[in-house]
Design a protein around this motif. Structure first.
Motif, PDB file in Angstrom:
ATOM      1  N   VAL A  58      -7.173  10.513  17.623  1.00  0.00           N
ATOM      2  CA  VAL A  58      -6.084   9.816  17.860  1.00  0.00           C
ATOM      3  C   VAL A  58      -5.058   9.905  19.052  1.00  0.00           C
ATOM      4  N   ALA A  84      -2.035  12.657   7.422  1.00  0.00           N
ATOM      5  CA  ALA A  84      -3.129  13.504   7.912  1.00  0.00           C
ATOM      6  C   ALA A  84      -2.888  13.114   9.606  1.00  0.00           C
ATOM      7  N   THR A 131     -11.289  10.424  10.273  1.00  0.00           N
ATOM      8  CA  THR A 131     -10.724  10.577  11.522  1.00  0.00           C
ATOM      9  C   THR A 131      -9.708  11.653  11.768  1.00  0.00           C
ATOM     10  N   GLY A 158     -11.640   4.873  11.336  1.00  0.00           N
ATOM     11  CA  GLY A 158     -12.052   4.577  10.012  1.00  0.00           C
ATOM     12  C   GLY A 158     -12.095   6.161   9.318  1.00  0.00           C
ATOM     13  N   LYS A 159     -12.730   6.392   8.289  1.00  0.00           N
ATOM     14  CA  LYS A 159     -12.570   7.458   7.386  1.00  0.00           C
ATOM     15  C   LYS A 159     -13.062   8.706   8.335  1.00  0.00           C
ATOM     16  N   THR A 194      -0.243   6.999   1.081  1.00  0.00           N
ATOM     17  CA  THR A 194       0.503   7.796   2.594  1.00  0.00           C
ATOM     18  C   THR A 194      -0.543   8.956   3.027  1.00  0.00           C
ATOM     19  N   SER A 252      -1.506   2.291   8.410  1.00  0.00           N
ATOM     20  CA  SER A 252      -2.707   2.724   7.851  1.00  0.00           C
ATOM     21  C   SER A 252      -2.640   1.553   6.579  1.00  0.00           C
ATOM     22  N   LEU A 291       1.168   2.905  14.736  1.00  0.00           N
ATOM     23  CA  LEU A 291      -0.029   3.423  14.081  1.00  0.00           C
ATOM     24  C   LEU A 291       0.166   2.915  12.539  1.00  0.00           C
ATOM     25  N   ASP A 328       0.882  -1.275  -0.060  1.00  0.00           N
ATOM     26  CA  ASP A 328      -0.137  -0.300   0.077  1.00  0.00           C
ATOM     27  C   ASP A 328       0.943   1.204  -0.114  1.00  0.00           C
ATOM     28  N   GLY A 350      -8.043   3.485   8.357  1.00  0.00           N
ATOM     29  CA  GLY A 350      -8.100   3.639   7.094  1.00  0.00           C
ATOM     30  C   GLY A 350      -9.694   3.873   6.579  1.00  0.00           C
ATOM     31  N   PHE A 372      -4.982  17.505   9.697  1.00  0.00           N
ATOM     32  CA  PHE A 372      -6.250  17.265   8.887  1.00  0.00           C
ATOM     33  C   PHE A 372      -7.494  17.968   9.250  1.00  0.00           C
TER      34      PHE A 372
HETATM   35  C1  B12 Z   1      -4.658   9.576  -3.851  1.00  0.00           C
HETATM   36  C2  B12 Z   1      -4.914   8.235  -4.294  1.00  0.00           C
HETATM   37  C3  B12 Z   1      -3.742   7.606  -4.689  1.00  0.00           C
HETATM   38  C4  B12 Z   1      -2.484   8.014  -4.929  1.00  0.00           C
HETATM   39  C5  B12 Z   1      -1.845   8.005  -3.447  1.00  0.00           C
HETATM   40  C6  B12 Z   1      -0.639   8.938  -3.168  1.00  0.00           C
HETATM   41  C7  B12 Z   1      -0.067   8.938  -1.735  1.00  0.00           C
HETATM   42  N1  B12 Z   1       1.000   9.243  -1.706  1.00  0.00           N
HETATM   43  O1  B12 Z   1      -0.984   8.572  -0.797  1.00  0.00           O
HETATM   44  C8  B12 Z   1      -1.786   7.140  -5.956  1.00  0.00           C
HETATM   45  C9  B12 Z   1      -1.903   7.869  -7.324  1.00  0.00           C
HETATM   46  C10 B12 Z   1      -0.389   6.960  -5.859  1.00  0.00           C
HETATM   47  C11 B12 Z   1      -2.511   5.997  -5.975  1.00  0.00           C
HETATM   48  C12 B12 Z   1      -2.304   4.693  -6.263  1.00  0.00           C
HETATM   49  C13 B12 Z   1      -3.111   3.646  -6.350  1.00  0.00           C
HETATM   50  N2  B12 Z   1      -4.438   3.716  -5.904  1.00  0.00           N
HETATM   51 CO1  B12 Z   1      -5.412   5.166  -5.239  1.00  0.00          CO
HETATM   52  N3  B12 Z   1      -6.461   6.458  -4.515  1.00  0.00           N
HETATM   53  C14 B12 Z   1      -6.183   7.652  -4.132  1.00  0.00           C
HETATM   54  C15 B12 Z   1      -7.512   8.397  -3.652  1.00  0.00           C
HETATM   55  C16 B12 Z   1      -7.934   9.198  -4.889  1.00  0.00           C
HETATM   56  C17 B12 Z   1      -7.517   9.285  -2.415  1.00  0.00           C
HETATM   57  C18 B12 Z   1      -6.815   8.555  -1.156  1.00  0.00           C
HETATM   58  C19 B12 Z   1      -6.519   9.733  -0.026  1.00  0.00           C
HETATM   59  O2  B12 Z   1      -5.722  10.141  -0.132  1.00  0.00           O
HETATM   60  N4  B12 Z   1      -7.599   9.981   0.698  1.00  0.00           N
HETATM   61  C20 B12 Z   1      -7.402  11.079   1.824  1.00  0.00           C
HETATM   62  C21 B12 Z   1      -7.047  10.540   3.089  1.00  0.00           C
HETATM   63  C22 B12 Z   1      -6.955  11.884   4.042  1.00  0.00           C
HETATM   64  O3  B12 Z   1      -8.248   9.908   3.585  1.00  0.00           O
HETATM   65  P1  B12 Z   1      -7.798   8.418   3.842  1.00  0.00           P
HETATM   66  O4  B12 Z   1      -6.770   7.625   3.645  1.00  0.00           O
HETATM   67  O5  B12 Z   1      -9.498   7.739   4.076  1.00  0.00           O
HETATM   68  O6  B12 Z   1      -7.438   8.632   5.471  1.00  0.00           O
HETATM   69  C23 B12 Z   1      -8.144   8.964   6.733  1.00  0.00           C
HETATM   70  C24 B12 Z   1      -8.766   7.920   7.499  1.00  0.00           C
HETATM   71  O7  B12 Z   1      -9.065   6.766   6.597  1.00  0.00           O
HETATM   72  C25 B12 Z   1      -7.840   7.641   8.734  1.00  0.00           C
HETATM   73  N5  B12 Z   1      -6.654   6.986   8.699  1.00  0.00           N
HETATM   74  C26 B12 Z   1      -6.052   6.441   7.174  1.00  0.00           C
HETATM   75  N6  B12 Z   1      -5.087   5.897   7.918  1.00  0.00           N
HETATM   76  C27 B12 Z   1      -5.006   5.849   9.136  1.00  0.00           C
HETATM   77  C28 B12 Z   1      -4.044   5.310  10.005  1.00  0.00           C
HETATM   78  C29 B12 Z   1      -4.238   5.492  11.350  1.00  0.00           C
HETATM   79  C30 B12 Z   1      -3.316   4.949  12.400  1.00  0.00           C
HETATM   80  C31 B12 Z   1      -5.268   6.184  11.858  1.00  0.00           C
HETATM   81  C32 B12 Z   1      -5.585   6.631  13.088  1.00  0.00           C
HETATM   82  C33 B12 Z   1      -6.264   6.700  10.929  1.00  0.00           C
HETATM   83  C34 B12 Z   1      -6.002   6.607   9.486  1.00  0.00           C
HETATM   84  O8  B12 Z   1      -7.466   9.079   8.874  1.00  0.00           O
HETATM   85  C35 B12 Z   1      -7.282   9.767   7.450  1.00  0.00           C
HETATM   86  C36 B12 Z   1      -7.845  11.162   7.973  1.00  0.00           C
HETATM   87  O9  B12 Z   1      -9.153  11.220   8.278  1.00  0.00           O
HETATM   88  C37 B12 Z   1      -8.461   7.076  -3.405  1.00  0.00           C
HETATM   89  C38 B12 Z   1      -9.903   7.515  -3.743  1.00  0.00           C
HETATM   90  C39 B12 Z   1     -10.655   8.004  -2.661  1.00  0.00           C
HETATM   91  N7  B12 Z   1     -11.454   9.034  -3.051  1.00  0.00           N
HETATM   92  O10 B12 Z   1     -10.507   8.028  -1.490  1.00  0.00           O
HETATM   93  C40 B12 Z   1      -7.886   6.136  -4.480  1.00  0.00           C
HETATM   94  C41 B12 Z   1      -7.946   4.736  -4.187  1.00  0.00           C
HETATM   95  C42 B12 Z   1      -7.589   4.566  -2.541  1.00  0.00           C
HETATM   96  N8  B12 Z   1      -6.870   3.890  -4.742  1.00  0.00           N
HETATM   97  C43 B12 Z   1      -7.140   2.853  -5.317  1.00  0.00           C
HETATM   98  C44 B12 Z   1      -6.587   1.994  -6.186  1.00  0.00           C
HETATM   99  C45 B12 Z   1      -6.980   0.796  -6.520  1.00  0.00           C
HETATM  100  C46 B12 Z   1      -5.062   2.419  -6.511  1.00  0.00           C
HETATM  101  C47 B12 Z   1      -4.323   1.693  -7.304  1.00  0.00           C
HETATM  102  C48 B12 Z   1      -4.022   0.234  -7.074  1.00  0.00           C
HETATM  103  C49 B12 Z   1      -4.326   2.099  -8.580  1.00  0.00           C
HETATM  104  C50 B12 Z   1      -3.552   1.229  -9.561  1.00  0.00           C
HETATM  105  N9  B12 Z   1      -4.213   0.335 -10.330  1.00  0.00           N
HETATM  106  O11 B12 Z   1      -2.442   1.553 -10.002  1.00  0.00           O
HETATM  107  C51 B12 Z   1      -2.782   2.259  -6.849  1.00  0.00           C
HETATM  108  C52 B12 Z   1      -2.023   1.529  -5.589  1.00  0.00           C
HETATM  109  C53 B12 Z   1      -0.811   2.028  -5.259  1.00  0.00           C
HETATM  110  C54 B12 Z   1      -0.129   1.288  -4.162  1.00  0.00           C
HETATM  111  N10 B12 Z   1       0.832   0.720  -4.236  1.00  0.00           N
HETATM  112  O12 B12 Z   1      -0.774   1.382  -3.119  1.00  0.00           O
HETATM  113  C55 B12 Z   1      -8.657   2.349  -4.901  1.00  0.00           C
HETATM  114  C56 B12 Z   1      -8.515   1.297  -3.732  1.00  0.00           C
HETATM  115  C57 B12 Z   1      -9.646   0.356  -4.112  1.00  0.00           C
HETATM  116  C58 B12 Z   1      -9.691  -0.582  -2.960  1.00  0.00           C
HETATM  117  N11 B12 Z   1     -10.783  -1.352  -2.769  1.00  0.00           N
HETATM  118  O13 B12 Z   1      -8.554  -0.941  -2.393  1.00  0.00           O
HETATM  119  C59 B12 Z   1      -9.356   3.909  -4.657  1.00  0.00           C
HETATM  120  C60 B12 Z   1     -10.431   3.882  -3.406  1.00  0.00           C
HETATM  121  C61 B12 Z   1      -9.879   4.604  -5.667  1.00  0.00           C
HETATM  122  C62 B12 Z   1     -10.810   3.629  -6.247  1.00  0.00           C
HETATM  123  N12 B12 Z   1     -12.207   4.050  -6.213  1.00  0.00           N
HETATM  124  O14 B12 Z   1     -10.825   2.817  -6.875  1.00  0.00           O
HETATM  125  N13 B12 Z   1      -3.767   6.319  -5.308  1.00  0.00           N
END
Ligand code: B12
Length: 260
Positions: A242, A132, A237, A234-235, A127, A180, A178, A124, A216, A139
């Protein structure tokens, strides 16, 4: 419509989805079928919708996803009732602290910095979520854990292997790890977390491992015990949630012996 369904009565306990008019039961679902886009595929989508309890149903959008798949959006009526008083919610069971109060609690009761080691494990590379929570910029208007003077933060970044994370947790004397997981394809997040908890169980004496916190967008927070972690976030957060949890768990010694 009885009183329980009447929107003029405060806090109805039985509700139905809303589409055009209150309580009409209209829902919209989307899915992909492994069929080329044609009339038969649209019929198949309607059949699935009917079997899901959506009746009558209408295909409002269908788009070929390559030659062998079709994406659908179906709109229709469900007849199920939602019993609001039977909804089960995972409630936060600790107080939300300001950074100042969290720092004070750590300083006064732990007497040293609270050490956190964060990472995104497996293949994965997402990041943004862990950043965040950990990075100073934070965040949703809240600063991340790096902002908290009494928290020592080590963010290892993405694609960290479980053995590497265990080694770093030991090296930094982590109080909390921690992790993700954003990619959930084929339940990779669950498999990775199980690998993680097994590795920490093996590497630390019983009852001595750090807190394990995972997060996540597609985790179910009620699965913590089943996955062998202390807490799942979850989403949406925020870093403050934390930090408050870590203070609650570390400083107030709330960890359950059976979980460690
Ligand atoms: C940006 C993004 C990317 C970027 C990532 C850049 C980076 N440095 O992170 C790039 C372009 C690299 C990418 C690549 C890929 N991605 Co992408 N990506 C996204 C996207 C658009 C946004 C994710 C994001 O940044 N969210 C914003 C953050 C703030 O939110 P969050 O992660 O949910 O985190 C919050 C909470 O969940 C929680 N949290 C998260 N982690 C943790 C950990 C702890 C300890 C705690 C307490 C809380 C916590 O707190 C955060 C703040 O509230 C999502 C779609 C979406 N709209 O969500 C797809 C998505 C996650 N990606 C997806 C996919 C499939 C991929 C790829 C496989 C695509 C491909 N075929 O190459 C690759 C995988 C690469 C890899 N090896 O992991 C899918 C995953 C589907 C699934 N069922 O798993 C998604 C959902 C898109 C989709 N609808 O298909 N991606």
């Amino acid at each position: 419509m009885n009183d329980q369904m009447n929107p003029s009565v405060d806090a109805p306990v039985v509700i139905r989805p809303y589409g055009d008019t209150t309580g009409d039961g209209m829902v919209q679902v989307s899915f992909t079928l492994p069929l080329a886009h044609d009339k038969r595929a649209e019929g198949a989508a309607l059949q699935l919708a009917n079997k899901m309890g959506i009746s009558p149903a209408l295909v409002v959008h269908a788009k070929a996803m390559g030659p062998e798949f079709t994406f659908f959006i179906v709109y229709g009526t469900v007849h199920h009732l939602v019993e609001v008083d039977k909804v089960v919610v995972f409630e936060r069971d600790y107080e939300l602290l300001t950074p100042k109060d969290a720092n004070a609690a750590v300083r006064e009761q732990l007497g040293r910095p609270l050490v956190t080691v964060g990472a995104c494990i497996g293949s994965d590379a997402h990041t943004v979520g862990i950043d965040a929570i950990l990075n100073i910029k934070g965040f949703a208007g809240e600063k991340g854990l790096e902002y908290y003077g009494e928290f020592e933060v080590h963010n290892l970044g993405a694609q960290v292997s479980v053995p590497e994370l265990v080694n770093q947790a030991i090296a930094f004397h982590a109080d909390a790890v921690l992790v993700s997981q954003v990619v959930t394809q084929k339940d990779a997040h669950l498999a990775n977390v199980r690998e993680l908890t097994a590795a920490f169980r093996e590497a630390y004496p019983h009852g001595r491992r750090p807190l394990i916190v995972v997060g996540g967008p597609r985790f179910d927070p009620t699965m913590a015990a089943e996955l062998g972690v202390d807490r799942i976030f979850g989403k949406g957060t925020t870093p403050g949630e934390v930090a408050s949890y870590l203070v609650h768990a570390m400083v107030n010694q709330q960890r359950k012996a059976s979980d460690v």
